[in-house]
Design a protein around this motif. Structure first.
Motif, mmCIF file in Angstrom:
data_model
loop_
_atom_site.group_PDB
_atom_site.id
_atom_site.type_symbol
_atom_site.label_atom_id
_atom_site.label_comp_id
_atom_site.label_asym_id
_atom_site.label_seq_id
_atom_site.Cartn_x
_atom_site.Cartn_y
_atom_site.Cartn_z
ATOM 1 N N MET A 35 0.842 -1.166 -0.069
ATOM 2 C CA MET A 35 0.081 -0.013 -0.070
ATOM 3 C C MET A 35 1.024 1.197 0.077
ATOM 4 O O MET A 35 0.677 2.218 -0.646
ATOM 5 N N SER A 48 -8.281 5.848 -4.163
ATOM 6 C CA SER A 48 -7.019 5.310 -3.535
ATOM 7 C C SER A 48 -7.203 3.984 -2.812
ATOM 8 O O SER A 48 -6.589 2.908 -2.843
ATOM 9 N N ALA A 72 -6.260 -0.035 -3.731
ATOM 10 C CA ALA A 72 -5.532 -0.676 -3.145
ATOM 11 C C ALA A 72 -6.042 -1.953 -2.858
ATOM 12 O O ALA A 72 -5.248 -3.208 -2.912
ATOM 13 N N MET A 109 -4.730 4.087 2.920
ATOM 14 C CA MET A 109 -4.810 4.879 1.703
ATOM 15 C C MET A 109 -5.803 5.663 1.714
ATOM 16 O O MET A 109 -5.962 6.815 0.938
#
Length: 298
Positions: A134, A170, A174, A246
């Motif tokens: 990540m 995001s 991820a 994230m």
């Protein structure tokens, strides 16, 4: 009499063989779940847990639900809807990617050696920690990351794109990165079991490649899709690390709420949320299981 004795002895041996796995399952799965369920009915103060039966934790979870005095959805409903949105988006992307990759490996890679090599390549990301994978997105998607610098250098944008990092985009990215492999494996296993003569028959009947995939491959790969979906949905619904890292600690999810409550020693409230989350996930899995008879297919 001899046949009856032999059958009883065979049954005893079968139970003895299953006993170690059953003991591990009960000790590390059933007992913790029962403890969480028990704690969810306890009382808690700032200093101690009181083992007294109460449903106050569940009442606190649904305070103001379904709609608050301001006319908005309560925090619990908003959080579950946000988590479900992550689950659905991740499921759609991983299903498309997983099926495409598995289809390529099963039908376009001719040798078993190359299939094995490419399959191992797909597992390379799992050789490192989830957190490291990540964090690796940060220098790529950040305000001054490689993506923004590349787009600015090409003259496609004037200012950096803010929503690439620490956003819902995001988080989903991820999740896809982390869990696509859980979709590839069961689909690939199902595709490898398809009788290739059925594919040839479809082609001989004049079916286009897309028609073959739609009417032959997809129905026969349904079991793998359902198994992969169960893995992905269950993992996303309970994840809190990915959302925290994230999402920049700015996006809520059910798993994140449970983690925060546990960190503040609100164990009955965290346990109640965990029980509710488990019930929701089990209902989702039960719905998916109704789409295919796994015992018959496997």
């Amino acid at each position: 009499m001899k046949n009856s004795t032999r059958a009883s002895r065979t049954a005893l041996y079968a139970w003895l063989q299953a006993a170690p796995l059953t003991a591990v399952f009960v000790l590390f799965f059933v007992v913790p779940l029962l403890l969480i369920l028990m704690v969810s009915f306890w009382q808690a103060t700032e200093y101690e847990l009181i083992p007294a039966f109460t449903v106050q934790s569940y009442a606190d979870v649904f305070t103001g639900c379904p709609v608050t005095a301001d006319g908005d959805l309560c925090v619990t409903f908003k959080t579950y809807l946000s988590t479900l949105r992550f689950g659905v988006l991740t499921w759609i992307v991983t299903a498309l990617l997983g099926f495409s990759i598995a289809y390529f490996l099963a039908f376009h890679v001719k040798t078993q050696l190359m299939q094995m090599v490419l399959f191992i390549v797909c597992t390379v990301p799992f050789w490192t920690s989830n957190v490291i994978r990540m964090i690796s997105w940060v220098p790529l998607l950040g305000r001054n990351g490689l993506v923004n610098q590349g787009l600015q250098g090409a003259g496609l944008i004037d200012t950096p794109i803010e929503w690439l990092l620490f956003s819902e985009f995001s988080v989903v990215l991820a999740f896809v990165h982390l869990y696509t492999m859980f979709m590839i494996v069961p689909i690939f296993n199902t595709l490898m079991r398809i009788d290739r003569s059925l594919i040839e028959a479809a082609r001989d009947a004049g079916a286009t490649p897309w028609q073959t995939v739609r009417h032959v491959v997809l129905p026969l790969s349904r079991t793998g899709l359902i198994i992969g979906s169960i893995f992905v949905v269950a993992l996303v619904m309970g994840d809190f690390v990915t959302v925290g890292v994230m999402g920049g600690q700015q996006i809520a999810s059910v798993g994140k709420i449970i983690q925060v409550q546990a960190s503040y020693l609100q164990f009955p409230l965290a346990a109640a949320n965990a029980v509710i989350l488990l019930a929701v996930v089990l209902m989702m899995i039960a719905t998916l299981m109704r789409l295919v008879n796994l015992r018959k297919e496997l």
